[in-house]
Design an enzyme around this catalytic site. Structure first.
Site, PDB file in Angstrom:
ATOM      1  N   LYS A  76       0.818  -1.344   0.021  1.00  0.00           N
ATOM      2  CA  LYS A  76      -0.075   0.114   0.148  1.00  0.00           C
ATOM      3  C   LYS A  76       0.865   1.147  -0.134  1.00  0.00           C
ATOM      4  O   LYS A  76       1.914   1.151   0.538  1.00  0.00           O
ATOM      5  CB  LYS A  76      -0.839  -0.082   1.376  1.00  0.00           C
ATOM      6  CG  LYS A  76      -1.995   1.049   1.245  1.00  0.00           C
ATOM      7  CD  LYS A  76      -2.928   0.953   2.419  1.00  0.00           C
ATOM      8  CE  LYS A  76      -3.842   2.015   2.747  1.00  0.00           C
ATOM      9  NZ  LYS A  76      -4.840   1.767   3.861  1.00  0.00           N
ATOM     10  N   SER A 151      -9.640   1.850   2.690  1.00  0.00           N
ATOM     11  CA  SER A 151      -8.794   2.883   1.813  1.00  0.00           C
ATOM     12  C   SER A 151      -7.805   1.899   1.306  1.00  0.00           C
ATOM     13  O   SER A 151      -7.209   2.480   0.399  1.00  0.00           O
ATOM     14  CB  SER A 151      -8.019   3.626   2.862  1.00  0.00           C
ATOM     15  OG  SER A 151      -7.186   3.187   3.646  1.00  0.00           O
ATOM     16  N   SER A 175     -10.130  -0.767   7.001  1.00  0.00           N
ATOM     17  CA  SER A 175      -9.568  -0.408   5.866  1.00  0.00           C
ATOM     18  C   SER A 175      -8.763  -1.489   5.125  1.00  0.00           C
ATOM     19  O   SER A 175      -8.376  -1.697   4.059  1.00  0.00           O
ATOM     20  CB  SER A 175      -8.521   0.594   5.493  1.00  0.00           C
ATOM     21  OG  SER A 175      -9.175   1.941   5.312  1.00  0.00           O
TER      22      SER A 175
HETATM   23  N1  GLN Z   1     -13.376   4.456   6.501  1.00  0.00           N
HETATM   24  C1  GLN Z   1     -12.718   4.699   7.483  1.00  0.00           C
HETATM   25  C2  GLN Z   1     -12.100   6.413   7.629  1.00  0.00           C
HETATM   26  O1  GLN Z   1     -12.315   6.856   6.653  1.00  0.00           O
HETATM   27  C3  GLN Z   1     -11.370   4.021   7.811  1.00  0.00           C
HETATM   28  C4  GLN Z   1     -10.277   4.179   6.992  1.00  0.00           C
HETATM   29  C5  GLN Z   1      -9.180   3.356   7.376  1.00  0.00           C
HETATM   30  O2  GLN Z   1      -9.161   2.106   8.017  1.00  0.00           O
HETATM   31  N2  GLN Z   1      -8.130   3.829   6.888  1.00  0.00           N
HETATM   32  O3  GLN Z   1     -11.630   6.887   8.410  1.00  0.00           O
END
Ligand code: GLN
Length: 483
Positions: A76, A151, A175
């Site tokens: 990532k 994400s 995410s």
């Molecule tokens: N959807 C959540 C957010 O926008 C989690 C994102 C994540 O785990 N990086 O914060």
């Protein structure tokens, strides 16, 4: 060749059926051919990959072995990679080449993993659809009109489309698990502190945790083994021995107590997902598990608490991007304030700016007690609920998401609608617990995930339950058409 899992690749390499270099070339060609449809990569690292593959082949020729030696993966794009762009999905860091490797990157490289590239992601990991990336949205290989989740959407789409067997990801509020659910993968968020955060660009430091995304629990065990462990460079890393995760995969499930929270089956859950979750429960019962209804009474407060704590930490973490030391700098600044304002205004996208503003507000004098402190108290209540539940059960099971992957653009005008989709995943981050999502079936051709949560450091238990389930079901083997 591209259909092989990490476990199959390790066997093939050990039996000299193919070399890492051959496999790497096949996958790089596949990425070049198919990724334009998906946009799952921000950078390809072809030269590095071939170099690492040759080195891994040489190590095997010298008698070395190891499940990750010569295994192709991707990172990532928030894991720092020395000399390679590490963008975090943001214009702010489009020109940033990390001066060092993240601990996770260094550990996997030392184990002999081959880095094919850096995967697309929501900007600074903020999002659930991979639509906030400055490099454009990622498409879901199961249906190109739908989001892959976020994400870690790039890692998920690439693995689901068989562009590579596994990838690293991070989970601040879901995410790893949510994109796993949306793309028919297995994804594991480890216990907070299990995987080093050093060199992992911070979103919300008390919630962020790196982990594996792969097609099977067996492969998650292999990748997690390479990522986990104490790191003196990360003060929140935990000095506990790392168990042999692959060795924990064949434990009997006889008598395993699985708790199903009644709050999980509320009105917001798609009834077709509820049915698939019930099917997975029946499957686990056949394997010897005992099901118990439990309650997590404070779950309803978790989303508001998370969406105060995460932006608060983000506003502090992202203050380092000031146009001076890192990343994007505006043209011809008139003075220092103008430099800050325009560099940040130009470098950050709308979702990141929204969260910085929310976070700075929640932390400001006069509002700190009302919002941030309150949210931290809720966080403790959420944790206490889990501690009480784990006195009665060994695993908690439920849906990973209330709905399957939505259409691209469907939630763009309403950020709160997207935040609400995180309802089942964020509690594990608030409590620091490990969680796993695994494939459980399909709704309208789109994958559905079942989530398992375990007590601290019981990643092995999660992987074992998922592995036993996968030995008896074939959801995880389904391949998206066209890939
Ligand atoms: N959807 C959540 C957010 O926008 C989690 C994102 C994540 O785990 N990086 O914060």
């Amino acid at each position: 060749m591209h259909q092989m899992t990490l476990a199959e690749i390790a066997r093939g390499l050990a039996d000299k059926k193919f070399s890492s270099e051959e496999l790497t070339k096949v996958l790089l060609a596949r990425i070049t051919q198919l990724d334009p449809q998906l946009n799952s990569f921000i950078s390809l690292t072809e030269e590095l990959a071939l170099e690492q593959a040759k080195a891994a082949d040489a190590r095997r020729a010298n008698g070395e072995s190891g499940a990750l030696l010569g295994a192709p993966i991707a990172h990532k794009d928030l894991f720092c990679t020395q000399g390679i762009r590490t963008s975090c999905g943001s214009k702010m860091l489009d020109n940033f080449k990390a001066p060092y490797d993240a601990t996770v990157v260094a550990k996997l490289a030392a184990a002999g993993a081959v880095t094919l590239g850096k995967t697309n992601m929501d900007e600074f990991a903020m999002g659930s659809a991979n639509e906030s990336s400055w490099y454009g949205a990622v498409k879901n290989p199961w249906n190109l009109e739908h989001v892959p989740g976020g994400s870690s959407g790039g890692s998920a789409a690439a693995v689901a489309a068989r562009l590579l067997p596994a990838a690293t990801a991070t989970d601040t509020g879901g995410s790893i698990r949510q994109p796993a659910a949306f793309t028919n993968l297995t994804g594991l968020k480890p216990t907070y502190g299990r995987v080093s955060r050093w060199g992992m660009i911070a979103y919300a430091s008390s919630l962020d945790q790196g982990g594996p995304l792969a097609r099977t629990a067996e492969d998650c065990a292999i990748l997690l083994q390479g990522m986990a462990g104490f790191d003196q460079n990360d003060s929140t890393s935990i000095d506990e021995p790392v168990p042999d995760y692959s060795a924990s995969l064949n434990t009997s499930m006889q008598g395993l107590r699985i708790g199903v929270p009644k709050e999980y089956f509320s009105a917001g859950l798609d009834p077709r997902i509820a049915e698939l979750i019930q099917n997975s429960i029946k499957e686990l019962q056949k394997l010897g598990a005992v099901i118990k209804e439990i309650s997590l009474p404070n779950m309803q407060h978790a989303i508001p608490a998370y969406y105060v704590i995460a932006p608060a930490e983000a506003s502090s973490n992202l203050s380092r991007f000031d146009g001076v030391r890192f990343g994007h700098r505006c043209e011809n600044p008139e003075n220092l304030i103008d430099l800050y304002k325009r560099s940040r205004g130009e470098g950050f996208g709308p979702e990141v700016q929204r969260r910085i503003m929310v976070g700075a507000y929640a932390l400001s004098a006069g509002y700190y007690d009302a919002y941030y402190l309150k949210a931290q108290k809720i966080r403790r209540l959420v944790k206490n609920d889990f501690m009480a539940a784990f006195n009665e059960v060994d695993i908690i099971l439920g849906p990973t998401t209330p709905n399957p992957a939505w259409k691209l653009g469907a939630k763009n005008s309403d950020p709160v609608a997207a935040y609400l989709e995180d309802v089942y995943t964020i509690t594990a981050n608030l409590a620091g617990l490990p969680g796993l999502s695994m494939p459980a079936g399909f709704v309208d051709g789109l994958p559905v995930g079942v989530q398992l949560l375990a007590p601290y450091f019981q990643e092995g238990r999660l992987l074992n339950v998922a592995h036993q389930y996968q030995l008896n079901t074939d959801w995880h083997t389904r391949t998206p058409t066209g890939f």
